[in-house]
Design a protein around this motif. Structure first.
Motif, PDB file in Angstrom:
ATOM      1  N   GLY A  78       7.667  22.224  -1.716  1.00 12.52           N
ATOM      2  CA  GLY A  78       7.586  22.981  -0.514  1.00 12.52           C
ATOM      3  C   GLY A  78       6.524  22.568   0.549  1.00 12.52           C
ATOM      4  N   PRO A  79       5.578  23.567   0.641  1.00 15.10           N
ATOM      5  CA  PRO A  79       4.324  23.414   1.496  1.00 15.10           C
ATOM      6  C   PRO A  79       3.379  22.289   0.863  1.00 15.10           C
ATOM      7  N   LEU A  80       3.342  22.215  -0.347  1.00 12.96           N
ATOM      8  CA  LEU A  80       2.512  21.470  -1.127  1.00 12.96           C
ATOM      9  C   LEU A  80       2.587  19.939  -0.553  1.00 12.96           C
ATOM     10  N   VAL A  81       3.819  19.671   0.037  1.00 11.65           N
ATOM     11  CA  VAL A  81       3.940  18.256   0.526  1.00 11.65           C
ATOM     12  C   VAL A  81       2.848  17.683   1.378  1.00 11.65           C
ATOM     13  N   ARG A  82       2.350  18.727   2.327  1.00 11.83           N
ATOM     14  CA  ARG A  82       1.194  18.509   3.147  1.00 11.83           C
ATOM     15  C   ARG A  82      -0.046  17.881   2.486  1.00 11.83           C
ATOM     16  N   ASP A  83      -0.272  18.467   1.443  1.00 15.83           N
ATOM     17  CA  ASP A  83      -1.298  17.713   0.430  1.00 15.83           C
ATOM     18  C   ASP A  83      -1.081  16.455   0.059  1.00 15.83           C
ATOM     19  N   TYR A  84       0.362  16.192  -0.540  1.00 12.51           N
ATOM     20  CA  TYR A  84       0.645  14.936  -0.669  1.00 12.51           C
ATOM     21  C   TYR A  84       0.478  13.737   0.557  1.00 12.51           C
ATOM     22  N   GLU A  85       0.807  14.602   1.603  1.00 15.70           N
ATOM     23  CA  GLU A  85       0.671  13.611   2.857  1.00 15.70           C
ATOM     24  C   GLU A  85      -0.969  13.233   3.249  1.00 15.70           C
ATOM     25  N   CYS A  86      -1.727  14.084   2.759  1.00 18.13           N
ATOM     26  CA  CYS A  86      -3.179  13.813   2.807  1.00 18.13           C
ATOM     27  C   CYS A  86      -3.386  12.805   1.973  1.00 18.13           C
ATOM     28  N   VAL A  87      -3.065  12.771   0.627  1.00 17.04           N
ATOM     29  CA  VAL A  87      -3.151  11.801  -0.272  1.00 17.04           C
ATOM     30  C   VAL A  87      -2.793  10.521   0.182  1.00 17.04           C
ATOM     31  N   ALA A  88      -1.413  10.284   0.734  1.00 19.17           N
ATOM     32  CA  ALA A  88      -0.871   9.106   1.156  1.00 19.17           C
ATOM     33  C   ALA A  88      -1.626   8.662   2.509  1.00 19.17           C
ATOM     34  N   ARG A  89      -2.325   9.659   3.070  1.00 18.84           N
ATOM     35  CA  ARG A  89      -3.165   9.028   4.421  1.00 18.84           C
ATOM     36  C   ARG A  89      -4.358   8.371   3.757  1.00 18.84           C
ATOM     37  N   VAL A  90      -4.980   9.054   2.739  1.00 15.36           N
ATOM     38  CA  VAL A  90      -6.044   7.990   2.204  1.00 15.36           C
ATOM     39  C   VAL A  90      -5.478   6.674   1.839  1.00 15.36           C
ATOM     40  N   ILE A  91      -4.469   6.697   1.039  1.00 11.22           N
ATOM     41  CA  ILE A  91      -4.230   5.507   0.666  1.00 11.22           C
ATOM     42  C   ILE A  91      -3.890   4.455   1.769  1.00 11.22           C
ATOM     43  N   LEU A  92      -3.078   5.106   2.703  1.00 10.52           N
ATOM     44  CA  LEU A  92      -3.018   4.209   3.935  1.00 10.52           C
ATOM     45  C   LEU A  92      -4.157   3.675   4.825  1.00 10.52           C
ATOM     46  N   ASP A  93      -5.171   4.496   5.005  1.00  8.72           N
ATOM     47  CA  ASP A  93      -6.412   4.257   5.481  1.00  8.72           C
ATOM     48  C   ASP A  93      -7.169   3.172   4.421  1.00  8.72           C
ATOM     49  N   ALA A  94      -7.086   3.350   3.287  1.00  2.41           N
ATOM     50  CA  ALA A  94      -7.734   2.271   2.378  1.00  2.41           C
ATOM     51  C   ALA A  94      -7.040   0.929   2.404  1.00  2.41           C
ATOM     52  N   VAL A  95      -5.795   1.284   2.421  1.00  4.47           N
ATOM     53  CA  VAL A  95      -4.938  -0.316   2.485  1.00  4.47           C
ATOM     54  C   VAL A  95      -5.335  -0.859   3.703  1.00  4.47           C
ATOM     55  N   THR A  96      -5.333  -0.155   4.911  1.00  6.68           N
ATOM     56  CA  THR A  96      -5.345  -0.835   6.249  1.00  6.68           C
ATOM     57  C   THR A  96      -6.890  -1.276   6.532  1.00  6.68           C
ATOM     58  N   SER A  97      -7.624  -0.570   5.919  1.00  7.30           N
ATOM     59  CA  SER A  97      -9.146  -0.934   6.160  1.00  7.30           C
ATOM     60  C   SER A  97      -9.597  -2.163   5.311  1.00  7.30           C
ATOM     61  N   THR A  98      -9.053  -2.338   4.022  1.00 10.29           N
ATOM     62  CA  THR A  98      -9.396  -3.422   3.301  1.00 10.29           C
ATOM     63  C   THR A  98      -8.726  -4.862   3.299  1.00 10.29           C
TER      64      THR A  98
END
Length: 100
Positions: A78-98
């Motif tokens: 349910g709405p917890l998927v938004r929190d998984y999206e935040c985690v995914a954004r952290v991973i995406l930001d780390a991948v693109t920055s490194t």
């Protein structure tokens, strides 16, 4: 040798925890979140042979992978998927920055 991308993900998860993200609330899970997320991100070409995903599709694939790895019943996320999206954004930001 430390993986700079993984280290960036772990720092990002610590920041999410400080912001109150329930997915990142347990610091003992950070390493597993980082490992699962990075493995999912890096395996996209193998899992989607012959098909090039758009950046949005790749992001959604990452979120689906995180949910599948950490939730026993994906239908109940349910709405917890938004929190998984935040985690995914952290991973995406780390991948693109490194990668630069």
């Amino acid at each position: 040798m430390a993986d700079p991308t993984r280290e960036a993900v772990l720092r990002g998860l610590d920041a999410l925890r400080a912001e109150g993200c329930p997915i990142a609330a347990d610091p003992q899970c950070h390493e597993r979140l980082a490992d699962v997320g990075l493995r999912r991100w890096r395996s996209v070409a193998r899992r989607h042979r012959g098909r090039r995903l758009s950046p949005d599709d790749r992001f959604r694939d990452l979120v689906r992978g995180l949910v599948a790895a950490f939730e026993p019943d994906r239908a109940l996320v349910g709405p917890l998927v938004r929190d998984y999206e935040c985690v995914a954004r952290v991973i995406l930001d780390a991948v693109t920055s490194t990668d630069q």
